[in-house]
Design a protein around this motif. Structure first.
Motif, mmCIF file in Angstrom:
data_model
loop_
_atom_site.group_PDB
_atom_site.id
_atom_site.type_symbol
_atom_site.label_atom_id
_atom_site.label_comp_id
_atom_site.label_asym_id
_atom_site.label_seq_id
_atom_site.Cartn_x
_atom_site.Cartn_y
_atom_site.Cartn_z
ATOM 1 N N VAL A 31 0.864 -1.176 0.000
ATOM 2 C CA VAL A 31 0.000 0.000 0.000
ATOM 3 C C VAL A 31 0.902 1.228 0.000
ATOM 4 O O VAL A 31 1.708 1.419 0.907
ATOM 5 C CB VAL A 31 -0.929 0.008 1.227
ATOM 6 C CG1 VAL A 31 -1.749 1.296 1.270
ATOM 7 C CG2 VAL A 31 -1.838 -1.224 1.217
ATOM 8 N N ARG A 198 -7.415 2.723 -0.736
ATOM 9 C CA ARG A 198 -5.974 2.464 -0.676
ATOM 10 C C ARG A 198 -5.421 2.306 -2.096
ATOM 11 O O ARG A 198 -6.019 1.627 -2.930
ATOM 12 C CB ARG A 198 -5.674 1.183 0.101
ATOM 13 C CG ARG A 198 -6.399 1.058 1.438
ATOM 14 C CD ARG A 198 -5.954 -0.171 2.200
ATOM 15 N NE ARG A 198 -5.854 -1.350 1.338
ATOM 16 C CZ ARG A 198 -5.326 -2.513 1.718
ATOM 17 N NH1 ARG A 198 -4.853 -2.643 2.948
ATOM 18 N NH2 ARG A 198 -5.280 -3.548 0.896
ATOM 19 N N GLN A 200 -2.461 0.678 -4.149
ATOM 20 C CA GLN A 200 -1.431 -0.354 -4.050
ATOM 21 C C GLN A 200 -0.610 -0.360 -5.334
ATOM 22 O O GLN A 200 -1.118 -0.009 -6.405
ATOM 23 C CB GLN A 200 -2.066 -1.727 -3.820
ATOM 24 C CG GLN A 200 -2.774 -1.831 -2.475
ATOM 25 C CD GLN A 200 -3.419 -3.189 -2.273
ATOM 26 O OE1 GLN A 200 -4.618 -3.325 -2.413
ATOM 27 N NE2 GLN A 200 -2.612 -4.196 -1.955
#
Length: 248
Positions: A31, A198, A200
């Motif tokens: 992340v 998030r 990534q």
């Protein structure tokens, strides 16, 4: 908010993309960013009347933040639709599916009900309603279509129009076992809070790939629902539309 972009600023070659999509576990990628600094959509904007009004003003959902993935197929693009079904419970929920592990495209992933447009479909709205009926048994008379989100091009060669509809309980669902392993719901407020968004990223000597994920710990099942890729990107476009509405 950033300008419209693809989900991966530095995309892999087509052959590498096939390898990544088939063997990579996206949960394990680092992340690199969480968008906690962005505001959550106000609860009043997630009510049915507010959602209707937003799409009356902008029926096509404004400008997308994320609009395409790098294609890993040579076939001509195909039109498709998904139903962003907003279930009117005590608070609004989003209806999602866990795709069957045996499917050719996006197997095992979390998705909206939807699929390829058929020649017999009257229009793209009809595609979304038909696919929702075929995949999860959601009767079209339970759905009030209020608008759509911008088209999204998937790496698997589909140009997907997300059709947004309000769904009034009660209703009975029956997953098509050939296409869907599970049907579940996630609170819209969770998905419209960017503290749960998030970014990534996977970097290798061959390529760099970046994507959005929204993992949800589902109290009903005890599972973590890993929402990512195209589904997360379309939800992010809904977030952008509601949190930063276009000027009239």
């Amino acid at each position: 908010m950033s300008n419209a972009s693809s989900v991966s600023p530095s995309s892999p070659p087509a052959a590498a993309a096939v390898r990544v999509s088939s063997i990579m576990d996206p949960r394990r990628a680092p992340v690199v960013q969480v968008d906690s600094a962005l505001p959550a959509v106000a609860p009043r904007l997630l009510l049915a009347d507010s959602l209707r009004q937003a799409f009356v003003a902008h029926p096509h959902g404004g400008e997308p933040e994320i609009f395409r993935e790098r294609s890993w197929t040579d076939r001509p693009p195909a039109k498709a639709a998904v139903l962003v079904a907003l279930v009117q419970r005590q608070e609004m929920h989003v209806l999602l599916t866990q795709r069957s592990a045996g499917l050719t495209n996006h197997s095992g992933q979390i998705a909206f009900p939807g699929g390829r447009q058929d020649p017999e479909d009257r229009d793209i709205n009809d595609t979304a309603l038909r696919e929702a009926w075929e995949e999860v048994g959601l009767a079209r008379e339970r759905v009030e279509i209020i608008g759509r989100l911008p088209e999204y091009a998937t790496g698997s060669g589909f140009e997907v129009t997300p059709i947004v509809g309000l769904v009034q309980p009660p209703f009975h669902l029956q997953a098509n076992p050939g296409e869907v392993d599970e049907v579940f719901e996630v609170p819209l407020s969770f998905l419209m809070n960017p503290a749960h968004h998030r970014w990534q990223q996977l970097d290798t000597p061959e390529f760099s790939r970046r994507w959005l994920s929204m993992p949800y710990d589902d109290p009903a099942s005890g599972q973590q629902r890993f929402i990512w890729g195209a589904t997360a990107s379309m939800l992010r476009n809904l977030y952008r539309f509601l949190a930063f509405p276009p000027a009239l």
